[in-house]
Motif scaffolding. Structure first.
Motif, short mmCIF file in Angstrom:
data_model
loop_
_atom_site.label_atom_id
_atom_site.label_comp_id
_atom_site.label_asym_id
_atom_site.label_seq_id
_atom_site.Cartn_x
_atom_site.Cartn_y
_atom_site.Cartn_z
N LYS A 6 0.86 -1.19 0.00
CA LYS A 6 0.00 0.00 0.00
C LYS A 6 0.89 1.23 0.00
O LYS A 6 1.89 1.29 0.73
CB LYS A 6 -0.92 0.02 1.23
CG LYS A 6 -2.00 -1.06 1.20
CD LYS A 6 -2.93 -0.92 2.39
CE LYS A 6 -4.04 -1.94 2.36
NZ LYS A 6 -4.96 -1.81 3.51
N SER A 7 0.54 2.24 -0.80
CA SER A 7 1.39 3.41 -0.93
C SER A 7 1.59 4.13 0.40
O SER A 7 2.69 4.61 0.70
CB SER A 7 0.83 4.37 -1.98
OG SER A 7 -0.47 4.81 -1.62
N SER A 8 0.55 4.20 1.21
CA SER A 8 0.67 4.88 2.50
C SER A 8 1.65 4.15 3.41
O SER A 8 2.44 4.77 4.13
CB SER A 8 -0.70 4.99 3.17
OG SER A 8 -1.27 3.70 3.36
N ARG A 9 1.60 2.83 3.37
CA ARG A 9 2.52 2.03 4.20
C ARG A 9 3.95 2.15 3.69
O ARG A 9 4.90 2.21 4.47
CB ARG A 9 2.06 0.58 4.21
CG ARG A 9 2.82 -0.31 5.18
CD ARG A 9 2.13 -1.64 5.36
NE ARG A 9 0.89 -1.47 6.10
CZ ARG A 9 -0.12 -2.33 6.05
NH1 ARG A 9 -0.06 -3.41 5.27
NH2 ARG A 9 -1.21 -2.13 6.76
N THR A 11 5.24 4.74 2.07
CA THR A 11 5.74 6.06 2.44
C THR A 11 6.18 6.07 3.91
O THR A 11 7.25 6.60 4.25
CB THR A 11 4.67 7.14 2.21
OG1 THR A 11 4.30 7.15 0.83
CG2 THR A 11 5.19 8.52 2.59
N GLY A 12 5.38 5.48 4.78
CA GLY A 12 5.74 5.40 6.19
C GLY A 12 7.02 4.60 6.41
O GLY A 12 7.85 4.94 7.26
N GLU A 15 9.92 6.75 5.39
CA GLU A 15 10.15 7.76 6.43
C GLU A 15 10.92 7.15 7.60
O GLU A 15 11.81 7.78 8.17
CB GLU A 15 8.82 8.34 6.90
CG GLU A 15 8.15 9.24 5.86
CD GLU A 15 6.73 9.64 6.24
OE1 GLU A 15 6.18 9.03 7.20
OE2 GLU A 15 6.17 10.54 5.60
N THR A 36 8.13 11.52 -1.06
CA THR A 36 7.11 11.19 -2.05
C THR A 36 7.54 9.97 -2.84
O THR A 36 8.73 9.63 -2.89
CB THR A 36 6.87 12.37 -3.02
OG1 THR A 36 8.11 12.69 -3.69
CG2 THR A 36 6.39 13.60 -2.27
#
Length: 221
Positions: A6-9, A11-12, A15, A36
């Motif tokens: 998942k893109s949100s995961r 990105t996290g 980070e 990004t």
């Protein structure tokens, strides 16, 4: 670790990697950028030369750099993704300290870039036109990544077969005297559990078992 699909995961996850690299390789000196994952044409990543993001805070507003990992290259081995991250973090270090590490519109990387990048675990070699920009992970960096337990990202946009990376990111293809691309074989081995599919990397041949399944892990082809 939950599967990175998942893109949100993702990105996290990037980070988290940034923060740990910042602490361990830069002494925690770097500002935190906005990370990004969009396509960066002909590069594995980029960092903006100015703080293009505005972030609202309780006591006002702050600005941040953007650090991008190209969405078409995220399924490379994790050591190559981390090398790209460190490449761009080196640029952030120089931006913060007023050190010019590139010229010719940002395409030519000079020896100041090379020296700092190599001090944080990268191998930097010179390529025509773009200077000291070809980026690879050192054995020390690979061992560090293995000790962290960082795993591959399982999603990307498009595919590496459509990618023609050049300077500005890690692992640009090298060429011989006739312009033919030379691929450097991976310096690590990927082991997979035949039962659950969990994978790990090692810098040499090992016998290793999956603790969850009690299965001997096999080398991935």
């Amino acid at each position: 670790m939950k599967e990175l699909i998942k893109s949100s995961r993702v990105t996290g996850y990037l980070e988290k990697i940034y923060r740990e690299l910042n602490a361990d390789k830069f002494g925690g000196e770097l500002e935190e950028p906005i990370i990004t994952i969009v396509n960066t044409p002909r590069a594995y990543g980029h960092v903006t030369c100015s703080k293009v993001w505005r972030v609202a805070k309780k006591d006002g507003e702050e600005t941040r750099y953007e650090l991008n990992i190209s969405s078409e290259t995220m399924t490379r081995p994790i050591e190559n993704v981390v090398a790209t991250m460190l490449h761009e973090m080196t640029h952030i270090y120089h931006l913060m300290n007023g050190i010019q590490d590139v010229s010719r519109g940002g395409s030519y990387h000079n020896k100041k870039f090379k020296e700092k990048a190599e001090s944080v675990g990268l191998i930097i070699t010179q390529i025509p036109v773009h200077g000291w920009t070809h980026t690879e992970p050192s054995e020390e960096l690979i061992d560090y990544i293995i000790s962290k337990g960082w795993t591959e990202i399982a999603m990307n946009r498009g595919g590496l077969s459509q990618f023609g990376g050049t300077a500005g990111g890690a692992d640009s293809d090298r060429t011989d005297g006739n312009g033919k691309k030379i691929k450097k074989p991976s310096s690590t081995r990927k082991y997979i559990c035949p039962a659950c599919g969990m994978s790990v990397r090692a810098t040499r041949d090992v016998r290793i078992k999956c603790a969850d399944c009690d299965e001997l892990m096999i080398v991935a082809e």
